[in-house]
Design an enzyme around this catalytic site. Sequence first.
Site, PDB file in Angstrom:
ATOM      1  N   GLU A 114       0.819  -1.218   0.000  1.00 29.67           N
ATOM      2  CA  GLU A 114       0.000   0.000   0.000  1.00 29.67           C
ATOM      3  C   GLU A 114       0.848   1.263   0.000  1.00 29.67           C
ATOM      4  O   GLU A 114       0.359   2.349   0.312  1.00 29.67           O
ATOM      5  CB  GLU A 114      -0.954   0.012   1.209  1.00 29.67           C
ATOM      6  CG  GLU A 114      -1.950  -1.130   1.268  1.00 29.67           C
ATOM      7  CD  GLU A 114      -3.043  -1.077   0.191  1.00 29.67           C
ATOM      8  OE1 GLU A 114      -3.042  -0.151  -0.639  1.00 29.67           O
ATOM      9  OE2 GLU A 114      -3.889  -2.003   0.194  1.00 29.67           O
ATOM     10  N   HIS A 138      -3.168   1.578   8.296  1.00 34.11           N
ATOM     11  CA  HIS A 138      -4.238   0.818   7.638  1.00 34.11           C
ATOM     12  C   HIS A 138      -4.356  -0.539   8.324  1.00 34.11           C
ATOM     13  O   HIS A 138      -3.343  -1.185   8.609  1.00 34.11           O
ATOM     14  CB  HIS A 138      -3.915   0.645   6.150  1.00 34.11           C
ATOM     15  CG  HIS A 138      -4.693  -0.455   5.500  1.00 34.11           C
ATOM     16  ND1 HIS A 138      -6.074  -0.440   5.442  1.00 34.11           N
ATOM     17  CD2 HIS A 138      -4.305  -1.606   4.905  1.00 34.11           C
ATOM     18  CE1 HIS A 138      -6.485  -1.544   4.831  1.00 34.11           C
ATOM     19  NE2 HIS A 138      -5.433  -2.272   4.501  1.00 34.11           N
ATOM     20  N   HIS A 140      -7.431  -4.044   9.322  1.00 33.39           N
ATOM     21  CA  HIS A 140      -8.620  -4.795   8.893  1.00 33.39           C
ATOM     22  C   HIS A 140      -9.555  -5.084  10.074  1.00 33.39           C
ATOM     23  O   HIS A 140      -9.674  -6.238  10.502  1.00 33.39           O
ATOM     24  CB  HIS A 140      -8.187  -6.119   8.234  1.00 33.39           C
ATOM     25  CG  HIS A 140      -7.382  -5.969   6.981  1.00 33.39           C
ATOM     26  ND1 HIS A 140      -6.749  -7.036   6.350  1.00 33.39           N
ATOM     27  CD2 HIS A 140      -7.123  -4.885   6.201  1.00 33.39           C
ATOM     28  CE1 HIS A 140      -6.130  -6.609   5.262  1.00 33.39           C
ATOM     29  NE2 HIS A 140      -6.323  -5.308   5.153  1.00 33.39           N
ATOM     30  N   HIS A 210     -12.811  -3.780   2.654  1.00 30.14           N
ATOM     31  CA  HIS A 210     -11.370  -4.029   2.783  1.00 30.14           C
ATOM     32  C   HIS A 210     -10.823  -3.648   4.162  1.00 30.14           C
ATOM     33  O   HIS A 210     -10.263  -4.506   4.836  1.00 30.14           O
ATOM     34  CB  HIS A 210     -10.611  -3.306   1.656  1.00 30.14           C
ATOM     35  CG  HIS A 210      -9.118  -3.437   1.749  1.00 30.14           C
ATOM     36  ND1 HIS A 210      -8.262  -3.008   0.767  1.00 30.14           N
ATOM     37  CD2 HIS A 210      -8.313  -3.932   2.723  1.00 30.14           C
ATOM     38  CE1 HIS A 210      -7.009  -3.251   1.115  1.00 30.14           C
ATOM     39  NE2 HIS A 210      -7.017  -3.812   2.308  1.00 30.14           N
TER      40      HIS A 210
HETATM   41  O1  2HA Z   1      -0.545  -5.099   3.761  1.00 26.17           O
HETATM   42  O2  2HA Z   1      -3.542  -4.923   4.093  1.00 26.17           O
HETATM   43  O3  2HA Z   1      -4.187  -3.735   1.873  1.00 26.17           O
HETATM   44  C1  2HA Z   1      -1.570  -5.904   3.298  1.00 26.17           C
HETATM   45  C2  2HA Z   1      -2.808  -5.132   3.154  1.00 26.17           C
HETATM   46  C3  2HA Z   1      -3.114  -4.598   1.836  1.00 26.17           C
HETATM   47 ZN    ZN Z   2      -5.467  -4.138   3.618  1.00 22.41          ZN
END
Ligand code: 2HA
Ligand code: ZN
Length: 263
Positions: A114, A138, A140, A210
């Site tokens: 990313e 970022h 999840h 995502h």
């Molecule tokens: O680093 O989360 O979006 C792996 C991810 C890609």
């Molecule tokens: Zn990701």
Amino acid sequence: MYNEEIERAIARMAEVAGYLWQRGWAERNGGNISCDITEWADDSMTQSGSSYGPFALGRCVDRLRGASFLVTGTNRRMRYVASAPMENASIIRIGDDGLSYRIVSGEPIRPTSELPAHLAIHNYLRSVGRTRVRTVLHTHPTDLIAMTHNPAFLQKDRLGTLLWSMIPETRAFCPKGLGIVPYELPGSERLADRTIEQLGDYDVVMWEKHGALAVGEDPVEAFDMIDTLSKSAQIYLTARAMGFEPAGMTAGQMDEMKEAFGL
Ligand code: 2HA
Ligand code: ZN
């Protein structure tokens, strides 16, 4: 090995990487963190004498010429960023051309997939003078991602307002709400562009189906905003699991919060 400020930045990144793993938001290599450490950059970063590159960037990051970033590595696990940060992250320096970077921290650990979004965001933050906002994170978060699978929640400010209404803290500590970025290919320049479009108004955005992305002064600040939103999502989910739609704080109660905390 590194100077005190950079060691502190590494420690903070490792601390938060541990939280992401503990939270269950970092399956396999999920998520990534970058910190602008230009202000503290010095020769301690390149002590090993070796550097790798140059590696081409997809496009010019004009404001980042010569800038230095601590970045988690591609395909690296957050749980190992926590336990051995500099075996799973690296320091990169953007070339004076703004079109390439070198890995300067000794081990050839390539930055996250990313990277286009991270650098585009740092470039954007500098362009609007938000120089203290040095971290892009970022991750999840399961609950928040699940909510983006409901098309109704993708309407502007619908999800952010719902989450605000679940508990006063979210209104207070995530005062700008939650931006929405429609689905784009992970790692793509389009995802980077659509994210920047939202960052004028929000410090946290959801990438549809995502993950979440937050900007903050350090990794802890970025993490805390996502964590607060996730708490709201958990309250919503828990109420729904108990068989009812949560009433939510009223608009008046949320306005009162806004006034009381000067938001
Ligand atoms: O680093 O989360 O979006 C792996 C991810 C890609
Ligand atoms: Zn990701």
